[in-house]
Motif scaffolding. Structure first.
Motif, PDB file in Angstrom:
ATOM      1  N   THR A 126      -1.918 -24.296 -31.085  1.00  0.00           N
ATOM      2  CA  THR A 126      -0.549 -23.994 -30.681  1.00  0.00           C
ATOM      3  C   THR A 126       0.162 -25.263 -30.241  1.00  0.00           C
ATOM      4  N   LEU A 127      -0.543 -26.097 -29.492  1.00  0.00           N
ATOM      5  CA  LEU A 127       0.045 -27.347 -29.033  1.00  0.00           C
ATOM      6  C   LEU A 127       0.439 -28.235 -30.212  1.00  0.00           C
ATOM      7  N   ARG A 128      -0.441 -28.363 -31.187  1.00  0.00           N
ATOM      8  CA  ARG A 128      -0.133 -29.177 -32.376  1.00  0.00           C
ATOM      9  C   ARG A 128       1.089 -28.620 -33.121  1.00  0.00           C
ATOM     10  N   ALA A 129       1.179 -27.302 -33.220  1.00  0.00           N
ATOM     11  CA  ALA A 129       2.327 -26.684 -33.884  1.00  0.00           C
ATOM     12  C   ALA A 129       3.616 -26.998 -33.128  1.00  0.00           C
ATOM     13  N   CYS A 130       3.556 -27.013 -31.813  1.00  0.00           N
ATOM     14  CA  CYS A 130       4.735 -27.325 -31.002  1.00  0.00           C
ATOM     15  C   CYS A 130       5.131 -28.792 -31.147  1.00  0.00           C
ATOM     16  N   VAL A 131       4.147 -29.682 -31.164  1.00  0.00           N
ATOM     17  CA  VAL A 131       4.440 -31.113 -31.365  1.00  0.00           C
ATOM     18  C   VAL A 131       5.066 -31.323 -32.737  1.00  0.00           C
ATOM     19  N   ALA A 132       4.517 -30.680 -33.751  1.00  0.00           N
ATOM     20  CA  ALA A 132       5.068 -30.808 -35.101  1.00  0.00           C
ATOM     21  C   ALA A 132       6.498 -30.281 -35.148  1.00  0.00           C
ATOM     22  N   TYR A 133       6.747 -29.166 -34.501  1.00  0.00           N
ATOM     23  CA  TYR A 133       8.096 -28.603 -34.459  1.00  0.00           C
ATOM     24  C   TYR A 133       9.059 -29.572 -33.775  1.00  0.00           C
ATOM     25  N   GLU A 134       8.655 -30.086 -32.631  1.00  0.00           N
ATOM     26  CA  GLU A 134       9.520 -30.997 -31.876  1.00  0.00           C
ATOM     27  C   GLU A 134       9.794 -32.271 -32.664  1.00  0.00           C
ATOM     28  N   ASN A 135       8.779 -32.814 -33.305  1.00  0.00           N
ATOM     29  CA  ASN A 135       8.963 -34.018 -34.122  1.00  0.00           C
ATOM     30  C   ASN A 135       9.899 -33.766 -35.298  1.00  0.00           C
ATOM     31  N   ALA A 136       9.851 -32.584 -35.865  1.00  0.00           N
ATOM     32  CA  ALA A 136      10.669 -32.263 -37.029  1.00  0.00           C
ATOM     33  C   ALA A 136      12.113 -31.911 -36.659  1.00  0.00           C
ATOM     34  N   HIS A 137      12.349 -31.525 -35.409  1.00  0.00           N
ATOM     35  CA  HIS A 137      13.675 -31.031 -35.053  1.00  0.00           C
ATOM     36  C   HIS A 137      14.378 -31.909 -34.021  1.00  0.00           C
ATOM     37  N   GLN A 138      14.016 -31.806 -32.780  1.00  0.00           N
ATOM     38  CA  GLN A 138      14.759 -32.464 -31.712  1.00  0.00           C
ATOM     39  C   GLN A 138      14.288 -33.887 -31.396  1.00  0.00           C
ATOM     40  N   GLN A 139      12.991 -34.113 -31.458  1.00  0.00           N
ATOM     41  CA  GLN A 139      12.387 -35.402 -31.117  1.00  0.00           C
ATOM     42  C   GLN A 139      12.752 -35.852 -29.703  1.00  0.00           C
ATOM     43  N   ARG A 140      12.708 -34.927 -28.763  1.00  0.00           N
ATOM     44  CA  ARG A 140      13.021 -35.245 -27.367  1.00  0.00           C
ATOM     45  C   ARG A 140      11.798 -35.871 -26.721  1.00  0.00           C
ATOM     46  N   VAL A 141      11.940 -37.092 -26.261  1.00  0.00           N
ATOM     47  CA  VAL A 141      10.826 -37.845 -25.691  1.00  0.00           C
ATOM     48  C   VAL A 141      10.245 -37.119 -24.483  1.00  0.00           C
ATOM     49  N   GLN A 142      11.093 -36.594 -23.629  1.00  0.00           N
ATOM     50  CA  GLN A 142      10.607 -35.908 -22.430  1.00  0.00           C
ATOM     51  C   GLN A 142       9.748 -34.692 -22.787  1.00  0.00           C
ATOM     52  N   ILE A 143      10.154 -33.938 -23.776  1.00  0.00           N
ATOM     53  CA  ILE A 143       9.392 -32.759 -24.197  1.00  0.00           C
ATOM     54  C   ILE A 143       8.068 -33.193 -24.815  1.00  0.00           C
ATOM     55  N   LEU A 144       8.105 -34.227 -25.643  1.00  0.00           N
ATOM     56  CA  LEU A 144       6.865 -34.729 -26.243  1.00  0.00           C
ATOM     57  C   LEU A 144       5.908 -35.231 -25.179  1.00  0.00           C
ATOM     58  N   ARG A 145       6.419 -35.831 -24.118  1.00  0.00           N
ATOM     59  CA  ARG A 145       5.556 -36.272 -23.006  1.00  0.00           C
ATOM     60  C   ARG A 145       4.929 -35.078 -22.298  1.00  0.00           C
ATOM     61  N   ARG A 146       5.708 -34.028 -22.102  1.00  0.00           N
ATOM     62  CA  ARG A 146       5.156 -32.818 -21.475  1.00  0.00           C
ATOM     63  C   ARG A 146       4.056 -32.208 -22.346  1.00  0.00           C
ATOM     64  N   LEU A 147       4.284 -32.210 -23.648  1.00  0.00           N
ATOM     65  CA  LEU A 147       3.267 -31.680 -24.565  1.00  0.00           C
ATOM     66  C   LEU A 147       2.017 -32.559 -24.535  1.00  0.00           C
ATOM     67  N   GLU A 148       2.213 -33.866 -24.454  1.00  0.00           N
ATOM     68  CA  GLU A 148       1.070 -34.778 -24.362  1.00  0.00           C
ATOM     69  C   GLU A 148       0.279 -34.521 -23.078  1.00  0.00           C
ATOM     70  N   HIS A 149       0.984 -34.313 -21.979  1.00  0.00           N
ATOM     71  CA  HIS A 149       0.325 -34.009 -20.708  1.00  0.00           C
ATOM     72  C   HIS A 149      -0.461 -32.703 -20.808  1.00  0.00           C
ATOM     73  N   ARG A 150       0.131 -31.708 -21.452  1.00  0.00           N
ATOM     74  CA  ARG A 150      -0.561 -30.416 -21.626  1.00  0.00           C
ATOM     75  C   ARG A 150      -1.804 -30.593 -22.496  1.00  0.00           C
ATOM     76  N   ALA A 151      -1.722 -31.451 -23.515  1.00  0.00           N
ATOM     77  CA  ALA A 151      -2.891 -31.724 -24.359  1.00  0.00           C
ATOM     78  C   ALA A 151      -4.016 -32.337 -23.531  1.00  0.00           C
ATOM     79  N   THR A 152      -3.671 -33.244 -22.635  1.00  0.00           N
ATOM     80  CA  THR A 152      -4.671 -33.858 -21.758  1.00  0.00           C
ATOM     81  C   THR A 152      -5.326 -32.799 -20.882  1.00  0.00           C
TER      82      THR A 152
END
Length: 73
Positions: free
Chosen positions: A40-66
């Protein structure tokens, strides 16, 4: 929709779009913290990269992955 996105939606009840495009930031935060699997996390990262590319959201997703990785250990 790709197969992994479909599986993520089925397993969690929310699509990446629903998690990352809610009407307010509190729901956005809830959408991220309730991700419980890497698929699910990978799907969300892929979605964010394909659409908004918001750095703050990608950082939150990275933190959740950790967090998820540390739970697996």
């Amino acid at each position: 929709m790709s197969n992994s996105s479909e599986q993520s939606t089925v397993s969690s009840g929310l699509s990446p779009e629903q998690r990352l495009e809610p009407p307010n930031t509190r729901l956005l935060n809830a959408g991220i913290v309730t991700i419980n699997d890497m698929e699910t996390l990978r799907a969300c990262v892929a979605y964010e990269n394909a659409h908004q590319q918001r750095v703050q959201i990608l950082r939150r997703l990275e933190h959740r992955a950790t967090e998820l990785r540390s739970q697996e250990d």
